[in-house]
Design a protein around this motif. Structure first.
Motif, PDB file in Angstrom:
ATOM      1  N   GLU A 162      -0.475  14.763  -9.959  1.00 51.45           N
ATOM      2  CA  GLU A 162      -1.375  14.791  -8.865  1.00 51.45           C
ATOM      3  C   GLU A 162      -0.638  14.432  -7.750  1.00 51.45           C
ATOM      4  OE1 GLU A 162      -4.759  15.171  -8.912  1.00 51.45           O
ATOM      5  OE2 GLU A 162      -4.959  15.704 -11.183  1.00 51.45           O
ATOM      6  N   VAL A 163      -0.875  15.313  -6.685  1.00 52.00           N
ATOM      7  CA  VAL A 163      -0.268  15.355  -5.310  1.00 52.00           C
ATOM      8  C   VAL A 163      -1.271  14.648  -4.575  1.00 52.00           C
ATOM      9  CG1 VAL A 163       0.966  16.285  -3.523  1.00 52.00           C
ATOM     10  CG2 VAL A 163       1.316  17.221  -5.958  1.00 52.00           C
ATOM     11  N   GLY A 164      -0.750  13.627  -3.657  1.00 56.96           N
ATOM     12  CA  GLY A 164      -1.691  13.009  -2.671  1.00 56.96           C
ATOM     13  C   GLY A 164      -0.932  11.949  -1.852  1.00 56.96           C
TER      14      GLY A 164
ATOM     15  N   THR B  88      -4.746   7.001  -5.986  1.00 58.06           N
ATOM     16  CA  THR B  88      -4.939   6.159  -7.196  1.00 58.06           C
ATOM     17  C   THR B  88      -4.787   6.951  -8.456  1.00 58.06           C
ATOM     18  OG1 THR B  88      -7.354   6.303  -7.448  1.00 58.06           O
ATOM     19  CG2 THR B  88      -6.458   4.713  -6.030  1.00 58.06           C
ATOM     20  N   PHE B  89      -4.627   6.177  -9.538  1.00 57.62           N
ATOM     21  CA  PHE B  89      -4.626   6.854 -10.916  1.00 57.62           C
ATOM     22  C   PHE B  89      -6.065   7.193 -11.612  1.00 57.62           C
ATOM     23  CE2 PHE B  89      -0.660   4.963 -10.764  1.00 57.62           C
ATOM     24  CZ  PHE B  89       0.281   5.886 -11.304  1.00 57.62           C
TER      25      PHE B  89
ATOM     26  N   GLN C 149      -7.915   9.580 -11.238  1.00 60.09           N
ATOM     27  CA  GLN C 149      -8.250  10.937 -11.832  1.00 60.09           C
ATOM     28  C   GLN C 149      -7.514  11.259 -13.062  1.00 60.09           C
ATOM     29  OE1 GLN C 149      -7.335  12.867  -8.077  1.00 60.09           O
ATOM     30  NE2 GLN C 149      -9.451  14.162  -8.400  1.00 60.09           N
ATOM     31  N   ILE C 150      -6.192  10.552 -13.449  1.00 63.07           N
ATOM     32  CA  ILE C 150      -5.563  10.916 -14.354  1.00 63.07           C
ATOM     33  C   ILE C 150      -5.160   9.658 -15.457  1.00 63.07           C
ATOM     34  CG2 ILE C 150      -4.259  12.581 -13.129  1.00 63.07           C
ATOM     35  CD1 ILE C 150      -2.095  10.683 -12.589  1.00 63.07           C
ATOM     36  N   LYS C 151      -6.100   8.822 -15.294  1.00 63.29           N
ATOM     37  CA  LYS C 151      -5.802   7.583 -16.038  1.00 63.29           C
ATOM     38  C   LYS C 151      -5.773   7.777 -17.481  1.00 63.29           C
ATOM     39  CE  LYS C 151     -10.592   6.017 -15.916  1.00 63.29           C
ATOM     40  NZ  LYS C 151     -11.592   5.078 -15.671  1.00 63.29           N
ATOM     41  N   ASP C 152      -6.786   8.646 -17.969  1.00 62.85           N
ATOM     42  CA  ASP C 152      -6.727   8.676 -19.421  1.00 62.85           C
ATOM     43  C   ASP C 152      -6.141   9.997 -19.894  1.00 62.85           C
ATOM     44  OD1 ASP C 152      -8.672   6.787 -19.832  1.00 62.85           O
ATOM     45  OD2 ASP C 152     -10.508   8.148 -19.145  1.00 62.85           O
ATOM     46  N   ILE C 153      -4.991  10.640 -19.021  1.00 63.25           N
ATOM     47  CA  ILE C 153      -4.347  11.574 -19.421  1.00 63.25           C
ATOM     48  C   ILE C 153      -2.715  11.174 -19.758  1.00 63.25           C
ATOM     49  CG2 ILE C 153      -3.309  13.918 -18.457  1.00 63.25           C
ATOM     50  CD1 ILE C 153      -5.953  14.008 -16.867  1.00 63.25           C
ATOM     51  N   ALA C 154      -2.267  11.399 -21.069  1.00 60.14           N
ATOM     52  CA  ALA C 154      -0.946  10.776 -21.251  1.00 60.14           C
ATOM     53  C   ALA C 154       0.061  11.837 -20.327  1.00 60.14           C
ATOM     54  CB  ALA C 154      -0.693  11.071 -22.759  1.00 60.14           C
ATOM     55  N   GLN C 155       1.379  11.308 -20.083  1.00 62.49           N
ATOM     56  CA  GLN C 155       2.515  11.870 -19.424  1.00 62.49           C
ATOM     57  C   GLN C 155       1.948  12.446 -17.985  1.00 62.49           C
ATOM     58  OE1 GLN C 155       5.579  11.995 -20.296  1.00 62.49           O
ATOM     59  NE2 GLN C 155       4.980  10.815 -22.277  1.00 62.49           N
ATOM     60  N   SER C 156       1.104  11.534 -17.207  1.00 62.64           N
ATOM     61  CA  SER C 156       0.587  11.991 -16.059  1.00 62.64           C
ATOM     62  C   SER C 156       1.126  11.152 -14.978  1.00 62.64           C
ATOM     63  CB  SER C 156      -0.924  11.863 -15.916  1.00 62.64           C
ATOM     64  OG  SER C 156      -1.217  10.642 -16.165  1.00 62.64           O
ATOM     65  N   TYR C 157       1.558  11.716 -13.867  1.00 63.59           N
ATOM     66  CA  TYR C 157       2.303  10.961 -12.565  1.00 63.59           C
ATOM     67  C   TYR C 157       1.610  11.274 -11.506  1.00 63.59           C
ATOM     68  CZ  TYR C 157       5.654  11.024 -16.413  1.00 63.59           C
ATOM     69  OH  TYR C 157       6.218  10.920 -17.455  1.00 63.59           O
ATOM     70  N   LEU C 158       1.721  10.478 -10.389  1.00 61.53           N
ATOM     71  CA  LEU C 158       1.199  10.848  -8.957  1.00 61.53           C
ATOM     72  C   LEU C 158       2.380  11.129  -8.361  1.00 61.53           C
ATOM     73  CD1 LEU C 158      -1.007   7.895  -8.427  1.00 61.53           C
ATOM     74  CD2 LEU C 158      -1.772  10.107  -8.872  1.00 61.53           C
ATOM     75  N   ALA C 159       2.363  12.223  -7.481  1.00 62.06           N
ATOM     76  CA  ALA C 159       3.485  12.362  -6.784  1.00 62.06           C
ATOM     77  C   ALA C 159       2.982  12.136  -5.226  1.00 62.06           C
ATOM     78  CB  ALA C 159       3.841  14.161  -6.518  1.00 62.06           C
ATOM     79  N   VAL C 160       3.367  11.110  -4.453  1.00 65.69           N
ATOM     80  CA  VAL C 160       2.533  10.479  -3.361  1.00 65.69           C
ATOM     81  C   VAL C 160       3.636  10.472  -1.981  1.00 65.69           C
ATOM     82  CG1 VAL C 160       1.334   8.879  -4.676  1.00 65.69           C
ATOM     83  CG2 VAL C 160       3.339   8.256  -4.081  1.00 65.69           C
ATOM     84  N   ASP C 161       3.083  11.069  -0.991  1.00 72.87           N
ATOM     85  CA  ASP C 161       3.524  11.125   0.213  1.00 72.87           C
ATOM     86  C   ASP C 161       3.425   9.999   1.066  1.00 72.87           C
ATOM     87  OD1 ASP C 161       4.701  12.435   2.378  1.00 72.87           O
ATOM     88  OD2 ASP C 161       3.097  13.494   3.183  1.00 72.87           O
ATOM     89  N   GLY C 162       4.380   9.413   2.086  1.00 77.88           N
ATOM     90  CA  GLY C 162       4.119   8.369   2.854  1.00 77.88           C
ATOM     91  C   GLY C 162       4.923   7.194   1.980  1.00 77.88           C
ATOM     92  N   THR C 163       5.674   7.242   0.894  1.00 81.57           N
ATOM     93  CA  THR C 163       6.319   6.262   0.167  1.00 81.57           C
ATOM     94  C   THR C 163       7.772   6.542   0.142  1.00 81.57           C
ATOM     95  OG1 THR C 163       6.094   4.649  -1.303  1.00 81.57           O
ATOM     96  CG2 THR C 163       5.612   7.308  -2.072  1.00 81.57           C
ATOM     97  N   GLU C 164       8.636   5.426   0.180  1.00 82.99           N
ATOM     98  CA  GLU C 164      10.043   5.702   0.002  1.00 82.99           C
ATOM     99  C   GLU C 164      10.542   5.702  -1.340  1.00 82.99           C
ATOM    100  OE1 GLU C 164      12.505   6.151   2.578  1.00 82.99           O
ATOM    101  OE2 GLU C 164      10.895   6.706   3.786  1.00 82.99           O
ATOM    102  N   VAL C 165       9.970   4.782  -2.079  1.00 86.72           N
ATOM    103  CA  VAL C 165      10.249   4.278  -3.317  1.00 86.72           C
ATOM    104  C   VAL C 165       9.471   4.285  -4.340  1.00 86.72           C
ATOM    105  CG1 VAL C 165      11.372   2.311  -4.908  1.00 86.72           C
ATOM    106  CG2 VAL C 165      12.039   2.533  -2.573  1.00 86.72           C
ATOM    107  N   GLY C 166       9.518   4.840  -5.625  1.00 83.42           N
ATOM    108  CA  GLY C 166       8.673   5.024  -6.530  1.00 83.42           C
ATOM    109  C   GLY C 166       8.644   3.706  -7.507  1.00 83.42           C
ATOM    110  N   ARG C 167       7.662   3.752  -8.282  1.00 80.70           N
ATOM    111  CA  ARG C 167       7.453   2.635  -9.098  1.00 80.70           C
ATOM    112  C   ARG C 167       6.541   3.033 -10.316  1.00 80.70           C
ATOM    113  NH1 ARG C 167       6.349  -2.449  -6.387  1.00 80.70           N
ATOM    114  NH2 ARG C 167       8.619  -2.637  -6.297  1.00 80.70           N
ATOM    115  N   GLY C 168       6.963   2.803 -11.550  1.00 83.58           N
ATOM    116  CA  GLY C 168       6.013   3.331 -12.630  1.00 83.58           C
ATOM    117  C   GLY C 168       5.849   4.934 -12.596  1.00 83.58           C
TER     118      GLY C 168
END
Length: 69
Positions: A28-30, A35-36, A38-57
Motif C-alpha cells: 500500500e503506497v501512501g 496506517t496499517f 487497510q491491510i492489517k488482516d493481509i499476510a505479507q503486506s507492507y506500507l510503502a510510505v513517502d516522507g520518511t528516511e528509515v523504514g521499520r517493520g
C-alpha cells in the motif's frame, strides 16, 4: 535478467488506489501518516510510505523502490 524476464516470472497488478500486488506480497503506497488499517488482516503486506528516511517493520520508505528500477 532483463526487465522483460522479471515481468514474465511474476504476476504484478496495480490500481488507482495506490495498491500494488504481486503473487506473494501486497504494498500500500501512501504518505508518512499512512496506517496499517487497510491491510492489517493481509499476510505479507507492507506500507510503502513517502516522507520518511528509515523504514521499520513492514513500513518501507518509498524512495527505496527507486533502487529497483
Amino acid at each position: 535478467m532483463t526487465d522483460d524476464d522479471i515481468l514474465l516470472a511474476y504476476s504484478v497488478s496495480a490500481d488507482r488506489i495506490r495498491e500494488i500486488e504481486t503473487q506473494f506480497h501486497r504494498f500500500e503506497v501512501g504518505g508518512a501518516k499512512k496506517t496499517f488499517r487497510q491491510i492489517k488482516d493481509i499476510a505479507q503486506s507492507y506500507l510503502a510510505v513517502d516522507g520518511t528516511e528509515v523504514g521499520r517493520g513492514n513500513r518501507i520508505p518509498l524512495w527505496l523502490f527507486g533502487f529497483l528500477y
